[in-house]
Design a protein around this motif. Structure first.
Motif, PDB file in Angstrom:
ATOM      1  N   ASP A   1       0.705  -1.317  -0.093  1.00 44.85           N
ATOM      2  CA  ASP A   1       0.038   0.198   0.066  1.00 44.85           C
ATOM      3  C   ASP A   1       0.937   1.367   0.089  1.00 44.85           C
ATOM      4  O   ASP A   1       2.018   1.448   0.713  1.00 44.85           O
ATOM      5  N   ALA A   2       0.465   2.219  -0.490  1.00 44.88           N
ATOM      6  CA  ALA A   2       1.233   3.489  -1.031  1.00 44.88           C
ATOM      7  C   ALA A   2       1.532   4.193   0.571  1.00 44.88           C
ATOM      8  O   ALA A   2       2.456   4.740   0.641  1.00 44.88           O
ATOM      9  N   THR A   3       0.771   4.035   1.476  1.00 49.18           N
ATOM     10  CA  THR A   3       0.711   4.543   2.856  1.00 49.18           C
ATOM     11  C   THR A   3       1.831   3.761   3.545  1.00 49.18           C
ATOM     12  O   THR A   3       2.425   4.522   4.484  1.00 49.18           O
ATOM     13  N   ASP A   4       2.296   2.528   3.191  1.00 44.29           N
ATOM     14  CA  ASP A   4       3.300   2.078   3.675  1.00 44.29           C
ATOM     15  C   ASP A   4       4.594   2.559   3.299  1.00 44.29           C
ATOM     16  O   ASP A   4       5.766   2.185   4.009  1.00 44.29           O
ATOM     17  N   VAL A   5       4.768   3.235   2.274  1.00 44.86           N
ATOM     18  CA  VAL A   5       5.737   3.919   1.861  1.00 44.86           C
ATOM     19  C   VAL A   5       6.130   5.021   2.168  1.00 44.86           C
ATOM     20  O   VAL A   5       5.969   6.144   1.438  1.00 44.86           O
ATOM     21  N   ALA A   6       6.792   5.326   3.609  1.00 44.45           N
ATOM     22  CA  ALA A   6       6.966   6.565   3.932  1.00 44.45           C
ATOM     23  C   ALA A   6       8.101   7.057   3.272  1.00 44.45           C
ATOM     24  O   ALA A   6       8.962   6.493   2.898  1.00 44.45           O
ATOM     25  N   ASP A   7       8.354   8.685   3.390  1.00 41.35           N
ATOM     26  CA  ASP A   7       9.269   9.161   2.723  1.00 41.35           C
ATOM     27  C   ASP A   7      10.722   8.702   3.147  1.00 41.35           C
ATOM     28  O   ASP A   7      11.681   8.518   2.212  1.00 41.35           O
ATOM     29  N   ASP A   8      10.999   8.151   4.329  1.00 43.79           N
ATOM     30  CA  ASP A   8      12.111   7.763   4.877  1.00 43.79           C
ATOM     31  C   ASP A   8      12.461   6.376   4.973  1.00 43.79           C
ATOM     32  O   ASP A   8      13.334   5.851   5.811  1.00 43.79           O
ATOM     33  N   ALA A   9      11.459   5.664   4.847  1.00 43.45           N
ATOM     34  CA  ALA A   9      11.327   4.131   5.182  1.00 43.45           C
ATOM     35  C   ALA A   9      12.316   3.584   4.387  1.00 43.45           C
ATOM     36  O   ALA A   9      12.625   3.577   3.028  1.00 43.45           O
ATOM     37  N   ASP A  10      13.317   2.712   4.821  1.00 46.79           N
ATOM     38  CA  ASP A  10      14.248   1.973   4.313  1.00 46.79           C
ATOM     39  C   ASP A  10      13.642   0.879   3.559  1.00 46.79           C
ATOM     40  O   ASP A  10      13.052   0.002   4.026  1.00 46.79           O
ATOM     41  N   PHE A  11      13.970   0.971   2.266  1.00 43.43           N
ATOM     42  CA  PHE A  11      13.297  -0.326   1.355  1.00 43.43           C
ATOM     43  C   PHE A  11      13.571  -1.627   1.910  1.00 43.43           C
ATOM     44  O   PHE A  11      12.631  -2.412   2.086  1.00 43.43           O
ATOM     45  N   MET A  12      14.789  -1.786   2.238  1.00 41.66           N
ATOM     46  CA  MET A  12      15.181  -3.144   2.794  1.00 41.66           C
ATOM     47  C   MET A  12      14.761  -3.440   4.126  1.00 41.66           C
ATOM     48  O   MET A  12      14.408  -4.677   4.488  1.00 41.66           O
ATOM     49  N   ALA A  13      15.029  -2.744   4.816  1.00 40.81           N
ATOM     50  CA  ALA A  13      15.025  -2.939   6.349  1.00 40.81           C
ATOM     51  C   ALA A  13      13.370  -2.573   6.766  1.00 40.81           C
ATOM     52  O   ALA A  13      12.969  -3.640   7.722  1.00 40.81           O
ATOM     53  N   ASP A  14      12.841  -1.517   6.381  1.00 37.64           N
ATOM     54  CA  ASP A  14      11.444  -1.391   6.652  1.00 37.64           C
ATOM     55  C   ASP A  14      10.516  -2.133   5.978  1.00 37.64           C
ATOM     56  O   ASP A  14       9.469  -2.516   6.318  1.00 37.64           O
ATOM     57  N   LEU A  15      10.935  -2.208   4.526  1.00 39.17           N
ATOM     58  CA  LEU A  15       9.794  -2.586   3.617  1.00 39.17           C
ATOM     59  C   LEU A  15       9.978  -4.094   3.023  1.00 39.17           C
ATOM     60  O   LEU A  15       9.571  -4.801   2.325  1.00 39.17           O
ATOM     61  N   GLU A  16      11.190  -4.649   3.536  1.00 43.19           N
ATOM     62  CA  GLU A  16      11.752  -6.112   3.482  1.00 43.19           C
ATOM     63  C   GLU A  16      11.790  -6.348   2.017  1.00 43.19           C
ATOM     64  O   GLU A  16      11.485  -7.340   1.432  1.00 43.19           O
ATOM     65  N   VAL A  17      12.406  -5.500   1.262  1.00 40.31           N
ATOM     66  CA  VAL A  17      12.753  -5.412  -0.160  1.00 40.31           C
ATOM     67  C   VAL A  17      13.979  -6.368  -0.439  1.00 40.31           C
ATOM     68  O   VAL A  17      15.085  -5.829   0.293  1.00 40.31           O
ATOM     69  N   ASP A  18      14.000  -7.349  -1.281  1.00 40.43           N
ATOM     70  CA  ASP A  18      15.103  -8.134  -1.586  1.00 40.43           C
ATOM     71  C   ASP A  18      15.870  -7.412  -2.657  1.00 40.43           C
ATOM     72  O   ASP A  18      15.277  -6.470  -3.231  1.00 40.43           O
ATOM     73  N   SER A  19      17.017  -7.818  -2.948  1.00 38.98           N
ATOM     74  CA  SER A  19      17.946  -7.124  -3.946  1.00 38.98           C
ATOM     75  C   SER A  19      17.269  -7.219  -5.461  1.00 38.98           C
ATOM     76  O   SER A  19      17.542  -6.426  -6.046  1.00 38.98           O
ATOM     77  N   LEU A  20      16.440  -8.337  -5.806  1.00 38.89           N
ATOM     78  CA  LEU A  20      15.919  -8.448  -7.093  1.00 38.89           C
ATOM     79  C   LEU A  20      14.770  -7.390  -7.210  1.00 38.89           C
ATOM     80  O   LEU A  20      14.535  -6.897  -8.141  1.00 38.89           O
ATOM     81  N   MET A  21      13.902  -7.325  -5.986  1.00 45.16           N
ATOM     82  CA  MET A  21      12.816  -6.208  -6.207  1.00 45.16           C
ATOM     83  C   MET A  21      13.759  -4.729  -6.161  1.00 45.16           C
ATOM     84  O   MET A  21      12.964  -3.835  -6.683  1.00 45.16           O
ATOM     85  N   ALA A  22      14.754  -4.501  -5.459  1.00 44.26           N
ATOM     86  CA  ALA A  22      15.329  -3.460  -5.446  1.00 44.26           C
ATOM     87  C   ALA A  22      15.823  -3.070  -6.871  1.00 44.26           C
ATOM     88  O   ALA A  22      15.644  -1.992  -7.512  1.00 44.26           O
ATOM     89  N   LEU A  23      16.616  -4.012  -7.409  1.00 41.68           N
ATOM     90  CA  LEU A  23      16.932  -3.855  -8.994  1.00 41.68           C
ATOM     91  C   LEU A  23      15.544  -3.547  -9.786  1.00 41.68           C
ATOM     92  O   LEU A  23      15.544  -2.508 -10.828  1.00 41.68           O
ATOM     93  N   GLU A  24      14.257  -4.153  -9.537  1.00 42.02           N
ATOM     94  CA  GLU A  24      13.090  -3.871 -10.415  1.00 42.02           C
ATOM     95  C   GLU A  24      12.685  -2.473 -10.266  1.00 42.02           C
ATOM     96  O   GLU A  24      12.270  -1.551 -11.060  1.00 42.02           O
ATOM     97  N   VAL A  25      12.899  -1.829  -8.968  1.00 41.51           N
ATOM     98  CA  VAL A  25      12.467  -0.460  -8.726  1.00 41.51           C
ATOM     99  C   VAL A  25      13.402   0.557  -9.459  1.00 41.51           C
ATOM    100  O   VAL A  25      12.856   1.310 -10.196  1.00 41.51           O
ATOM    101  N   ILE A  26      14.504   0.228  -9.591  1.00 37.30           N
ATOM    102  CA  ILE A  26      15.565   1.091 -10.176  1.00 37.30           C
ATOM    103  C   ILE A  26      15.302   0.959 -11.807  1.00 37.30           C
ATOM    104  O   ILE A  26      15.106   1.727 -12.464  1.00 37.30           O
TER     105      ILE A  26
END
Length: 91
Positions: A30-55
């Protein structure tokens, strides 16, 4: 609250809420889960593959290219916004 920036050349501002929605869609949260300063990996549990997809999606959406060193900087919405704003201004 929407945070936008525009440069002196009059380029369209980068809308924080639009960016939040894009990142939320990619991460399937949910967009409300993506706080401005939320760390993608620590707070949103994004793995390296998802991080690459974001990029990859951000590069395609905004027509920019991130250098390998810049990829490590994109760990939160704020940092993604700042880096994209710099890239868009440099065009």
């Amino acid at each position: 609250m929407s945070v936008t920036y525009s440069d002196a050349a009059g380029a369209a501002p980068l809308d924080m809420d639009e960016l939040r929605g894009i990142v939320a869609d990619i991460l399937e949260v949910d967009a409300t889960d993506v706080a401005d300063d939320a760390d993608f990996m620590a707070d949103l549990e994004v793995d390296s593959l998802m991080a690459l997809e974001v990029i990859v999606v951000l590069e395609k959406k905004y027509g920019v290219k991130f250098a390998e060193a810049e990829l490590r900087q994109v760990v939160s919405l704020n940092q993604a916004h700042e880096l994209l704003t710099q890239k868009l201004r440099a065009r």
